[in-house]
Design a protein around this motif. Structure first.
Motif, mmCIF file in Angstrom:
data_model
loop_
_atom_site.group_PDB
_atom_site.id
_atom_site.type_symbol
_atom_site.label_atom_id
_atom_site.label_comp_id
_atom_site.label_asym_id
_atom_site.label_seq_id
_atom_site.Cartn_x
_atom_site.Cartn_y
_atom_site.Cartn_z
ATOM 1 N N PRO A 11 -21.831 27.397 -0.070
ATOM 2 C CA PRO A 11 -22.363 28.130 -1.234
ATOM 3 C C PRO A 11 -22.529 29.625 -0.968
ATOM 4 O O PRO A 11 -22.541 30.413 -1.915
ATOM 5 N N LEU A 12 -22.644 30.001 0.318
ATOM 6 C CA LEU A 12 -22.877 31.414 0.632
ATOM 7 C C LEU A 12 -21.580 32.214 0.602
ATOM 8 O O LEU A 12 -21.585 33.435 0.423
ATOM 9 N N GLN A 13 -20.446 31.511 0.792
ATOM 10 C CA GLN A 13 -19.170 32.215 0.926
ATOM 11 C C GLN A 13 -18.648 32.745 -0.406
ATOM 12 O O GLN A 13 -17.763 33.590 -0.429
ATOM 13 N N ASP A 47 -24.746 40.728 -3.463
ATOM 14 C CA ASP A 47 -25.258 39.523 -2.811
ATOM 15 C C ASP A 47 -24.444 39.114 -1.582
ATOM 16 O O ASP A 47 -24.841 38.246 -0.829
ATOM 17 N N LYS A 48 -23.253 39.729 -1.414
ATOM 18 C CA LYS A 48 -22.346 39.330 -0.341
ATOM 19 C C LYS A 48 -23.027 39.471 1.024
ATOM 20 O O LYS A 48 -23.737 40.431 1.274
ATOM 21 N N LEU A 49 -22.815 38.467 1.868
ATOM 22 C CA LEU A 49 -23.465 38.446 3.181
ATOM 23 C C LEU A 49 -22.442 38.613 4.292
ATOM 24 O O LEU A 49 -21.284 38.217 4.138
ATOM 25 N N SER A 50 -22.882 39.173 5.417
ATOM 26 C CA SER A 50 -22.018 39.223 6.600
ATOM 27 C C SER A 50 -21.963 37.825 7.209
ATOM 28 O O SER A 50 -22.814 36.971 6.911
ATOM 29 N N LYS A 51 -20.977 37.617 8.074
ATOM 30 C CA LYS A 51 -20.820 36.309 8.703
ATOM 31 C C LYS A 51 -22.088 35.896 9.467
ATOM 32 O O LYS A 51 -22.541 34.758 9.385
ATOM 33 N N ALA A 52 -22.660 36.856 10.198
ATOM 34 C CA ALA A 52 -23.860 36.561 10.995
ATOM 35 C C ALA A 52 -25.038 36.193 10.095
ATOM 36 O O ALA A 52 -25.792 35.259 10.386
ATOM 37 N N LYS A 110 -28.696 31.935 7.875
ATOM 38 C CA LYS A 110 -29.252 31.177 6.747
ATOM 39 C C LYS A 110 -28.895 29.694 6.855
ATOM 40 O O LYS A 110 -29.723 28.825 6.561
ATOM 41 N N ALA A 111 -27.649 29.422 7.263
ATOM 42 C CA ALA A 111 -27.223 28.021 7.382
ATOM 43 C C ALA A 111 -28.069 27.297 8.426
ATOM 44 O O ALA A 111 -28.493 26.154 8.208
ATOM 45 N N TYR A 112 -28.353 27.986 9.561
ATOM 46 C CA TYR A 112 -29.159 27.340 10.605
ATOM 47 C C TYR A 112 -30.612 27.163 10.176
ATOM 48 O O TYR A 112 -31.248 26.167 10.504
ATOM 49 N N GLU A 113 -31.085 28.128 9.425
ATOM 50 C CA GLU A 113 -32.451 28.021 8.899
ATOM 51 C C GLU A 113 -32.585 26.778 8.007
ATOM 52 O O GLU A 113 -33.526 25.987 8.150
ATOM 53 N N ALA A 114 -31.611 26.612 7.113
ATOM 54 C CA ALA A 114 -31.640 25.454 6.204
ATOM 55 C C ALA A 114 -31.473 24.153 6.986
ATOM 56 O O ALA A 114 -32.149 23.154 6.718
ATOM 57 N N ALA A 115 -30.584 24.178 7.985
ATOM 58 C CA ALA A 115 -30.339 22.979 8.788
ATOM 59 C C ALA A 115 -31.580 22.589 9.579
ATOM 60 O O ALA A 115 -31.909 21.406 9.706
ATOM 61 N N LYS A 116 -32.297 23.593 10.107
ATOM 62 C CA LYS A 116 -33.542 23.324 10.848
ATOM 63 C C LYS A 116 -34.580 22.684 9.942
ATOM 64 O O LYS A 116 -35.280 21.751 10.331
ATOM 65 N N LEU A 117 -34.655 23.194 8.732
ATOM 66 C CA LEU A 117 -35.632 22.699 7.755
ATOM 67 C C LEU A 117 -35.467 21.197 7.534
ATOM 68 O O LEU A 117 -36.445 20.463 7.402
#
Ligand code: ADP
Ligand code: MG
Length: 364
Positions: A106-108, A114-119, A124-131
């Motif tokens: 969804p971020l890509q 709103d565009k995000l850098s790869k890092a 964000k993906a790891y934050e959501a995965a940790k949650l």
């Protein structure tokens, strides 16, 4: 984010050739969902839960009525511009992508400011995965995960953009009983941590009762009652709601109000002074029966089931609408099954009366 539903209505053209009327899937639904609450949308299959959710997400357009997220009227916005996270019963993950790629997805597609850098995306993906506690599984493909893990990935994917509103449609239905229990507690924890306004659809009353701040009970497109789970259980507005909540379910009898007393068959079971004489349905919660030697309600005793903490007394009564009556009593009670009959007195606050025609509650 507060979510306001204003007279929300959705009609579908009938698919039945003989019956040309529209199907009213959702009828005049108005509700203000306070910011940060978890709302359980509850009702039997076909009552309009998914349609309601689809209207809020924008996957379907209402026939009439409006939807606001805070001050924003989102009624005419496409789903991708509403800031929602969606989770369905079937996890709908991309099978050829890893967990990490699924969550990143969804971020890509973010564009412009709103565009995000790869890092940033990976953070964000790891934050959501940790949650949702799947950050150890990021390299796996969905096929290498259990159902519960797949649903966690789907939840992480719905959360990764930090949606304004999280919408879950029967998210636990594909999980086995134990995972269902565990995952619903997880969803509650995540919701508390993120404080995202969440609407959780289920046909399972226990599930809705256990995790919701408030439940909305629906029947045939029409909201029957909205309230805190305990309040709705203790104070149902009509027979449908009383029957839908609770396991074992409420026991329903044919009854009669006469001379200020409530009769079940020949037994005068409660004083109901001030109520006008009429035929009623009597709902009695299983915990509303008290064993009493000379109790007014007499039933044929069938058997007693030991359930550890409680005992379940299974009995019969001619006026009962269900073939078996179930009363829950403390395990310290001893019943002699040879007696053949059992007598109860009733706990008034566990007894509900309903008008026989409208099935609406008559308050004691
Ligand atoms: P639930 O999610 O509570 O099981 P739904 O919202 O899916 O119920 O459906 C509510 C009613 O609307 C049902 O009678 C269903 O048959 C009808 N319905 C849902 N979607 C459509 C559609 N696309 N076309 C026609 N009727 C529909
Ligand atoms: Mg549905």
């Amino acid at each position: 984010m507060e979510v306001v539903l204003q007279n929300l209505t959705k009609k579908f053209p009938s698919r039945d050739r003989k019956n040309r009327g529209d199907v009213v899937a959702v009828s005049d639904f108005s509700f203000e969902i306070p910011d940060g609450e978890l709302i359980g949308l509850l009702g039997p299959s076909g009552c309009g839960k998914s349609t309601t959710l689809n209207l809020i997400s924008g996957l379907q357009k209402p026939t009439s009525g409006r939807i606001f997220f805070g001050e924003d009227d989102v009624t005419d916005l496409p789903p991708e511009n509403r800031g929602i996270g969606l989770v369905f019963q079937n996890y709908a993950l991309y099978p050829h992508l890893t967990v990490e790629q699924n969550i990143l997805f969804p971020l890509q597609n973010l564009k412009g400011k709103d565009k995000l850098s790869k890092a940033e995306m990976l953070d964000k993906a790891y934050e959501a995965a940790k949650l949702v506690q799947i950050d150890e599984l990021m390299e796996r493909k969905p096929g290498q995960l259990s159902g519960g893990q797949q649903q966690r990935v789907a939840i992480a994917r719905a959360l990764v953009k930090m949606p304004r509103v999280l919408l879950l449609d029967e998210p636990l239905s594909n999980l086995d009983a134990r995972l269902r229990l565990q995952t619903r507690e997880e969803i509650r924890r995540i919701q508390r941590e993120t404080k995202i306004t969440t609407i959780f659809v289920t046909h399972d009353q226990e599930e809705a009762m256990s995790i919701s701040d408030r439940i909305v009970v629906m029947k045939e497109g029409v909201v029957q009652q909205i309230g805190k789970p305990q309040d709705v259980y203790d104070d149902p507005t009509n027979l449908f709601v009383a029957k839908f909540l609770g396991t074992p379910p409420v026991n329903v009898f044919k009854g009669q109000i006469k001379d200020g007393r409530l009769y079940i068959g020949e037994d005068a079971v409660l004083d109901v002074k001030g109520l006008s004489e009429k035929e009623v349905y009597v709902g009695i919660r299983p915990e509303g029966f008290l064993l009493q030697e000379n109790g007014p309600l007499c039933c044929k005793l069938n058997r007693v089931e030991v359930m550890g903490r409680d005992k379940s007394v299974v009995a019969e009564n001619k006026a009962s609408l269900n073939p078996a009556i179930r009363a829950i009593i403390g395990s310290e009670n001893n019943i002699n099954i040879q007696q053949g009959v059992v007598r109860f007195s009733l706990l008034p606050r566990k007894v509900f009366l309903f008008d026989k025609e409208t099935e609406e509650r008559i308050k004691l």
